[in-house]
Design an enzyme around this catalytic site. Structure first.
Site, PDB file in Angstrom:
ATOM      1  N   GLY A  53      24.847 -54.700 -17.294  1.00 41.58           N
ATOM      2  CA  GLY A  53      26.138 -54.063 -17.098  1.00 41.58           C
ATOM      3  C   GLY A  53      27.033 -54.129 -18.315  1.00 41.58           C
ATOM      4  O   GLY A  53      28.114 -53.540 -18.323  1.00 41.58           O
ATOM      5  N   HIS A 217      33.007 -59.177 -16.412  1.00 39.00           N
ATOM      6  CA  HIS A 217      32.203 -59.126 -15.196  1.00 39.00           C
ATOM      7  C   HIS A 217      32.968 -58.496 -14.043  1.00 39.00           C
ATOM      8  O   HIS A 217      32.658 -58.731 -12.875  1.00 39.00           O
ATOM      9  CB  HIS A 217      31.747 -60.533 -14.798  1.00 39.00           C
ATOM     10  CG  HIS A 217      30.772 -61.124 -15.742  1.00 39.00           C
ATOM     11  ND1 HIS A 217      30.788 -62.448 -16.114  1.00 39.00           N
ATOM     12  CD2 HIS A 217      29.744 -60.567 -16.425  1.00 39.00           C
ATOM     13  CE1 HIS A 217      29.807 -62.682 -16.967  1.00 39.00           C
ATOM     14  NE2 HIS A 217      29.160 -61.543 -17.174  1.00 39.00           N
ATOM     15  N   MET A 477      51.122 -15.437 -20.150  1.00 30.71           N
ATOM     16  CA  MET A 477      52.494 -15.302 -20.625  1.00 30.71           C
ATOM     17  C   MET A 477      52.929 -13.843 -20.681  1.00 30.71           C
ATOM     18  O   MET A 477      54.129 -13.538 -20.609  1.00 30.71           O
ATOM     19  CB  MET A 477      52.634 -15.960 -22.003  1.00 30.71           C
ATOM     20  CG  MET A 477      51.775 -15.344 -23.087  1.00 30.71           C
ATOM     21  SD  MET A 477      51.572 -16.383 -24.560  1.00 30.71           S
ATOM     22  CE  MET A 477      53.221 -16.452 -25.224  1.00 30.71           C
TER      23      MET A 477
END
Length: 553
Positions: A53, A217, A477
């Protein structure tokens, strides 16, 4: 998160890593990675590892000049002692094995047991403990001490280079411990991570708040504070690091900005720019920069800052080559650039038009309104396009000098400055179209009468439709500009003309709420943009409203 199953997540990822990397081998029983190419006989072997991880730490740093092997545990879980023991035996080539260990209880315990087993095998081993996280530092010395975080990869790089050049085990360990002792880190999370198989983040973090002092962690931090600008976040992370190291003016450091998994490289470089300036103000020299997501916490949005006190002998090893796949190519020194935007600075050209008080009021009011309403414009564009319209407006208009517009610039110079700001500082379609729109007012406004303003608006409409291809009904626009031009064409005096133009432009902008876009980024989302006013048309309506208010005033 891409997952086959939570149970096989780590194994599936390792399979992909090995398949994509030439010099890494997987040993499935009991589970460790080594270099495909063995070390030279007698060389010190570096072994690291920890919970998965955190990739690319550690597996991405296997290679010549760094690690000989890695023991991956399950997500955020230390490897077991048998993994470490067998991996150590596999990489040992007679020079001994050095364990690079992060200061977490499970890691420390399992690597320690593995060294006991290695003694039974008559394999010499030792360790370097990484404990750089100042968030868990306690003055009384109680508790487990500082956690091991991002400084780990710097220690691995420096020790790996020393082992590669042939240093002894004792020398590599002494060097690693010296570098570790001179390393400190601190991290922040903007959003917690979510582990494979879980539907909930590791901790709850309300919108508008950030978590300081988090671990890698998924642990929550030591304090939760309201969100703040990046400059202030860098100060909040860096000062405790400086204090813990006792850094003084004139000292040199490796400055490492590390992403925690879901932080974009642009954000990391922004943070590094703030860090470099903060250290410069403190008189601390950045000997080497390091920026990247090297020590992650799965998909956590956040970053850490690490400083490592260095001397020439350490820098020589830091600069040594490695073929570890995740180690970045580095710039060997760092120069802090100026805090500035993109694009040229504005220098007004020569023109003879006089200053006009009502034009100054008009444009100053409009610029201020657009800057103030940026969040609303961004929200509209996020719902109908890609969300960058408000940012582009601010990127341009922050460049103009409001004080000069209000008090000094002539009417032509005002429009010249605004046009230059859009063309030189705003990106995308909006920057180009607004830049060319205001350019027509600069070119036509030799006088501030109805004829000149009508000519400018009509020319602007023509140039915009030529460039972008939009027509009335395309949700752009143009839906505000075209009816305003018609109102100006039908007017007999300036005040009436601008009042009618403002009303027509506002009605035109509001009509875009019912359109499906055929041009611009909103066209990519089709009917999803229906029900949202086009932000470009809205800004044009504000432009004519400000003009009408100013001329009446």
């Amino acid at each position: 998160m891409f997952v086959n199953s939570a149970r096989t997540f780590v194994a599936d990822a390792i399979r992909g890593l090995v398949a994509s990397t030439a010099d890494i081998s997987w040993h499935p029983d009991p589970g460790f990675l080594t270099r495909e190419e063995p070390l030279a006989a007698g060389q010190v072997a570096l072994l690291s590892g920890g919970g998965s991880g955190h990739e690319p730490m550690h597996a991405g740093f296997i290679g010549a000049g760094m690690l000989a092997g890695v023991c991956p545990g399950l997500v955020f879980t230390s490897p077991n002692a048998l993994q470490v023991h067998e991996a150590s035996k596999s990489v040992s080539v007679g020079g001994g094995v050095v364990h690079i260990v992060k200061n977490y209880t499970g890691d420390v315990m399992n690597f320690s047991i593995a060294r006991e087993l290695l003694r039974e095998d008559n394999i010499e081993s030792d360790y370097v403990l990484i404990d750089d996280d100042v968030a868990t530092e306690r003055a009384d010395g109680d508790g487990p001490g500082r956690r091991g975080t991002a400084a780990t990869v710097i220690v691995e790089k420096i020790c790996g280079a020393a082992a590669e050049r042939g240093d002894t085990l004792a020398d590599v360990v002494a060097l690693g411990r010296r570098v570790a002792a001179n390393s400190r880190s601190m991290a922040v999370a903007l959003r917690a991570c979510t582990a494979p198989g879980s539907n909930e983040p590791s901790f709850d973090l309300p919108d508008g708040e950030i978590e300081l002092g988090i671990g890698i962690h998924g642990e929550r931090g030591t304090s939760r504070v309201p969100d703040m600008p990046a400059q202030d976040i860098v100060a909040a992370l860096t000062q405790p690091v400086i204090d813990s190291l006792g850094l003084e003016r004139g000292e040199s450091v490796i400055a490492f900005v590390n992403g925690l998994g879901a932080t974009h490289p642009m954000e990391l470089h922004l943070l590094y720019g703030e860090l470099a300036e903060y250290l410069s103000d403190k008189g601390i020299e950045v000997a080497r920069p390091l920026v990247g997501s090297l020590v992650t916490a799965l998909n956590m949005a956040g970053a850490s800052i690490t400083l490592v006190r260095v001397d020439d002998s350490v820098l020589e090893l830091f600069d040594a080559p490695t073929d570890a796949p995740a180690w970045p190519a580095l710039v060997r020194d760092t120069v802090l650039g100026e805090r500035t935007g993109f694009g040229p600075s504005f220098a007004p050209s020569e023109n003879d038009s006089p200053r006009s008080e009502w034009v100054s009021d008009w444009m100053a009011s409009w610029v201020q309104r657009v800057l103030t309403e940026e969040p609303a414009l961004t929200d509209l564009d996020r719902r109908a396009g890609d969300g960058d319209f408000g940012t582009n407006m601010v990127s341009a208009l922050e460049q103009v000098d409001l004080a000069q517009i209000r008090e000094t610039y002539s009417a032509q110079t005002i429009f010249e400055a605004v046009s230059a700001a859009y063309l030189g500082h705003a990106g995308g379609t909006s920057g180009a179209l607004f830049g060319i729109w205001f350019r027509q007012f600069y070119l036509a406004l030799h006088a501030e009468d109805l004829a000149a303003i009508t000519t400018a608006a009509r020319n602007g409409l023509e140039r915009i439709t030529e460039l972008g291809g939009a027509r009335v009904g395309d949700k752009t626009m143009v839906d505000a500009i075209a009816p305003a031009v018609d109102a100006l064409d039908n007017a007999t005096d300036l005040r009436t003309g601008l009042t009618d133009a403002a009303r027509a432009a506002t009605e035109g902008a509001q009509s875009t709420e019912n359109f499906t876009a055929n041009r611009g980024r909103a066209s990519y989302v089709g009917d999803a943009a229906r029900g949202v006013v086009d932000p470009g048309a809205l800004v044009i309506a504000w432009f004519f409203e400000a003009a009408a208010d100013a001329v009446r005033g």
